[in-house]
Design an enzyme around this catalytic site. Sequence first.
Site, PDB file in Angstrom:
ATOM      1  N   LYS A 103       0.862  -1.189   0.000  1.00  9.95           N
ATOM      2  CA  LYS A 103       0.000   0.000   0.000  1.00  9.95           C
ATOM      3  C   LYS A 103       0.897   1.236   0.000  1.00  9.95           C
ATOM      4  O   LYS A 103       1.785   1.369   0.858  1.00  9.95           O
ATOM      5  CB  LYS A 103      -0.849  -0.043   1.273  1.00  9.95           C
ATOM      6  CG  LYS A 103      -2.233   0.552   1.142  1.00  9.95           C
ATOM      7  CD  LYS A 103      -3.015   0.224   2.418  1.00  9.95           C
ATOM      8  CE  LYS A 103      -4.380   0.822   2.389  1.00  9.95           C
ATOM      9  NZ  LYS A 103      -5.065   0.650   3.679  1.00  9.95           N
TER      10      LYS A 103
HETATM   11  O1  G3P Z   1      -7.985   1.415   5.228  1.00  5.79           O
HETATM   12  C1  G3P Z   1      -8.185   2.763   5.325  1.00  5.79           C
HETATM   13  C2  G3P Z   1      -9.578   3.226   5.626  1.00  5.79           C
HETATM   14  O2  G3P Z   1     -10.524   2.254   5.435  1.00  5.79           O
HETATM   15  C3  G3P Z   1      -9.714   4.099   6.819  1.00  5.79           C
HETATM   16  O3  G3P Z   1     -11.017   4.208   7.308  1.00  5.79           O
HETATM   17  O4  G3P Z   1     -12.682   4.909   9.005  1.00  5.79           O
HETATM   18  O5  G3P Z   1     -10.240   5.444   9.350  1.00  5.79           O
HETATM   19  O6  G3P Z   1     -11.567   6.629   7.612  1.00  5.79           O
HETATM   20  P1  G3P Z   1     -11.387   5.354   8.382  1.00  5.79           P
END
Ligand code: G3P
Length: 216
Positions: A83
């Site tokens: 990533k």
């Molecule tokens: O993998 C990254 C992503 O899904 C982050 O999610 O909820 O931290 O914005 P969030």
Amino acid sequence: MKFFADTADVADIQDLASTGLLDGVTTNPSLIAKSGRDLKEVTREICALVDGPVSAEVVALDHQEMMKEADILRHIADNVCIKVPLTIDGLKTCKALTRDGALVNVTLCFSANQALLAAKAGATFVSPFVGRHDDVGQNGMALIADIRRIYDNYAFSTEILVASVRHPIHVHEAALIGADVMTAPPAIIRQLVRHPLTDKGIEGFLADWGKTGQAI
Ligand code: G3P
């Protein structure tokens, strides 16, 4: 639509993988920190639990360092997906890694033009963050629709991986648009199965079955 679990919690991944519905896993530095585990150790364990891609994120910001980190991460298991952030150095790294046969997930995508660049860099996946987009008063799902249209216009093979999924409606909308993958916290994946009428239906059927006095 592929379902990835957005977590570094091994027990949760094991439980979801046993359903046969899990196609991969995504992690990020925040999720690794939350797990309290060593990055390489936990990534190795997760890779053994799922056949599909497991995203592990580099933390370097310049291309050369990203390449060094990616080399270490790639050697953990065959299904590691590197990533990288959506920056010039990240895109350069994406191009070099995919040319070399690695799986790459270009993350932190917040615009259609960024997604276009990720596809041009040969990304395996691009991760637009719908929830964080919604958080700042923009329409995360409109971004997914734009990316779908652009990728289809040019037949790009990069898969749209909807990330930052916060609730089941995000999953429903992303599926209607035709996103290739969604990644969500395990609790949201489990929420998808729930419906009060399903529970009520089971209750009614079992009550009536009880009256028959039969057993299967
Ligand atoms: O993998 C990254 C992503 O899904 C982050 O999610 O909820 O931290 O914005 P969030």
